[in-house]
Motif scaffolding. Sequence first.
Motif, short mmCIF file in Angstrom:
data_model
loop_
_atom_site.label_atom_id
_atom_site.label_comp_id
_atom_site.label_asym_id
_atom_site.label_seq_id
_atom_site.Cartn_x
_atom_site.Cartn_y
_atom_site.Cartn_z
N SER A 90 15.39 13.87 3.32
CA SER A 90 14.99 12.85 2.03
C SER A 90 13.97 12.21 3.53
CB SER A 90 15.12 11.66 1.33
OG SER A 90 14.59 11.08 0.81
N ALA A 91 11.88 11.76 3.24
CA ALA A 91 11.88 11.20 4.65
C ALA A 91 12.05 9.43 4.20
CB ALA A 91 10.06 11.34 3.88
N GLU A 92 12.13 9.07 3.31
CA GLU A 92 13.28 7.58 3.71
C GLU A 92 14.32 7.60 3.46
OE1 GLU A 92 14.98 8.16 -1.33
OE2 GLU A 92 13.33 7.42 -1.50
N ARG A 93 15.07 8.40 4.02
CA ARG A 93 16.24 8.13 4.62
C ARG A 93 15.80 8.61 6.23
NH1 ARG A 93 20.69 6.95 2.34
NH2 ARG A 93 20.58 7.22 0.06
N ASP A 94 14.88 9.16 6.81
CA ASP A 94 14.38 9.52 8.42
C ASP A 94 15.05 8.00 9.00
OD1 ASP A 94 14.46 11.63 7.92
OD2 ASP A 94 11.99 11.77 7.68
N ALA A 95 14.82 7.06 8.34
CA ALA A 95 14.96 6.15 9.41
C ALA A 95 16.23 5.74 9.45
CB ALA A 95 14.46 4.24 8.29
N THR A 96 17.89 6.35 9.06
CA THR A 96 19.18 5.74 9.36
C THR A 96 19.17 7.04 9.51
OG1 THR A 96 19.71 6.14 6.82
CG2 THR A 96 18.34 3.77 7.26
N LEU A 97 19.75 8.40 8.76
CA LEU A 97 20.13 9.89 8.70
C LEU A 97 18.69 10.22 10.30
CD1 LEU A 97 20.91 10.48 5.44
CD2 LEU A 97 22.40 9.19 8.02
N LEU A 98 19.67 11.22 11.24
CA LEU A 98 19.20 12.54 11.92
C LEU A 98 19.21 13.66 11.36
CD1 LEU A 98 20.42 10.80 15.08
CD2 LEU A 98 17.95 11.11 14.10
N TYR A 99 18.97 14.82 11.12
CA TYR A 99 19.22 15.91 10.99
C TYR A 99 18.70 17.16 11.43
CZ TYR A 99 19.08 13.85 6.01
OH TYR A 99 18.78 13.37 4.52
N PRO A 100 19.48 17.84 11.88
CA PRO A 100 19.52 19.28 12.32
C PRO A 100 18.46 20.04 12.16
CG PRO A 100 22.03 19.10 11.64
CD PRO A 100 21.11 18.06 11.17
N SER A 101 17.95 20.23 13.42
CA SER A 101 16.65 21.25 12.99
C SER A 101 16.90 22.72 12.24
CB SER A 101 16.05 21.83 14.21
OG SER A 101 16.83 22.23 15.26
N GLU A 102 18.13 22.69 12.05
CA GLU A 102 18.81 24.00 11.47
C GLU A 102 19.52 23.80 10.24
OE1 GLU A 102 18.96 28.49 10.86
OE2 GLU A 102 18.39 26.96 12.21
N PRO A 103 19.03 24.31 8.62
CA PRO A 103 19.67 24.01 7.62
C PRO A 103 21.05 24.91 7.85
CG PRO A 103 18.13 25.59 7.11
CD PRO A 103 18.11 25.06 8.75
N LEU A 104 21.96 24.48 7.26
CA LEU A 104 23.70 24.85 6.18
C LEU A 104 23.09 26.61 5.43
CD1 LEU A 104 25.86 21.84 6.78
CD2 LEU A 104 26.09 24.15 8.41
N SER A 105 22.50 25.82 4.41
CA SER A 105 22.61 26.68 3.01
C SER A 105 21.27 26.55 2.53
CB SER A 105 23.28 26.57 2.95
OG SER A 105 24.07 25.51 1.81
N GLU A 106 20.93 27.40 1.82
CA GLU A 106 19.43 27.35 0.96
C GLU A 106 20.00 26.94 -0.26
OE1 GLU A 106 16.68 26.43 1.68
OE2 GLU A 106 16.74 27.31 3.99
N VAL A 107 19.83 26.49 -1.73
CA VAL A 107 20.21 25.95 -3.08
C VAL A 107 18.48 26.20 -3.66
CG1 VAL A 107 22.08 24.48 -1.68
CG2 VAL A 107 20.08 23.71 -2.88
N GLU A 108 19.50 27.05 -5.25
CA GLU A 108 18.20 27.15 -6.24
C GLU A 108 18.85 26.05 -7.42
OE1 GLU A 108 18.45 31.78 -6.62
OE2 GLU A 108 17.11 31.63 -5.06
N PHE A 109 18.08 25.50 -7.94
CA PHE A 109 18.90 24.47 -8.87
C PHE A 109 18.10 25.25 -9.92
CE2 PHE A 109 19.75 20.97 -5.79
CZ PHE A 109 20.67 20.91 -6.77
N VAL A 110 18.72 25.55 -11.48
CA VAL A 110 18.81 26.13 -12.73
C VAL A 110 19.15 25.38 -13.50
CG1 VAL A 110 19.09 27.81 -11.32
CG2 VAL A 110 20.38 27.59 -12.60
N MET A 111 19.13 25.76 -14.78
CA MET A 111 19.65 25.15 -16.16
C MET A 111 20.62 26.25 -16.50
SD MET A 111 17.22 22.06 -17.90
CE MET A 111 16.75 21.07 -16.69
N PHE A 112 21.70 25.79 -17.10
CA PHE A 112 22.44 26.26 -17.76
C PHE A 112 22.67 26.19 -20.01
CE2 PHE A 112 24.29 27.56 -13.68
CZ PHE A 112 24.32 28.45 -13.78
N TYR A 113 22.44 26.80 -20.36
CA TYR A 113 23.17 26.78 -21.58
C TYR A 113 23.90 27.22 -22.34
CZ TYR A 113 19.98 30.53 -22.60
OH TYR A 113 19.04 31.40 -22.89
N ALA A 114 24.51 26.77 -23.28
CA ALA A 114 25.90 27.77 -24.37
C ALA A 114 25.13 28.73 -25.16
CB ALA A 114 26.98 26.35 -25.30
#
Length: 271
Positions: A90-114
């Motif tokens: 998150s750009a707003e957290r760049d002032a307080t957090l450091l991120y590696p250039s390599e991500p751990l994993s990729e996620v896909e957000f979806v929805m579930f229904y009954a």
Amino acid sequence: MPLIAQLLTLLLFTCLSCTARGEKLRIVTEPWAPYVYEENGKPLGLDYETTAIVFKRLGIEVEWQFLPWKRCLSMLETGQADGALDIFHSAERDATLLYPSEPLSEVEFVMFYANQRPHPFSTLEALKGLTIGTSPGYLYSEDFSSSTLFTREPAPTHEANFGKLVRGRIDLLITDRRVGQHLLDELDIRDQITENPTIISHQSQFLAVRRNAGMDLLVQRFGAELKRFKREPAYAELSARYGANPDPVARAQSTSISPAQTVEQQESGAQ
């Protein structure tokens, strides 16, 4: 010892500030199976095991804490934790957090229904009048968060959200595809719940650390070693064990609302 060697040694020990003080690196995270979770008191998961291997190769000891996500963020902000596992950039957290250039994993957000109350959709407009289960401490995309078409209702855990969905207390819930699929089996409700194929967002998950003295070098070393490990057969085996390669047929049938939309596993304020 030559002066340059002394300076390099000093820089290394400064980078590993916690280790240099005889302390462990304090990492917090929320159970987020199959990426990171506990089973019979043992930490497991694709991103946890990957991170543990990388830190071991770097010779860094880690103290892990599994907590609700809002608590994790609060500990980061107050300095009670050195870093967080599976946090989105998150750009707003760049002032307080450091991120590696390599991500751990990729996620896909979806929805579930009954299945008893199906709500298939391809646009957010189709959710008008419905109640969507969310997770506290998660900051979702602006389109999703600001929409007045539907109601957002949080639950304390992902399991609680699925329970509410089965009982008809919410119409859909939003979560990562693999997390949702894992819980369908864990809760033995696969015959009651359906995943909607529309992808709400794609996002990368990282290990992020606070901007303390020398931590920028630690992040560089972590990112380089993570990238190296991900090229090895051991990582491919680990990924396959945790289902990190979604079914190609399911992916082919999926659609995305908008590649620009993001669902952030972060919140700017504490509690």
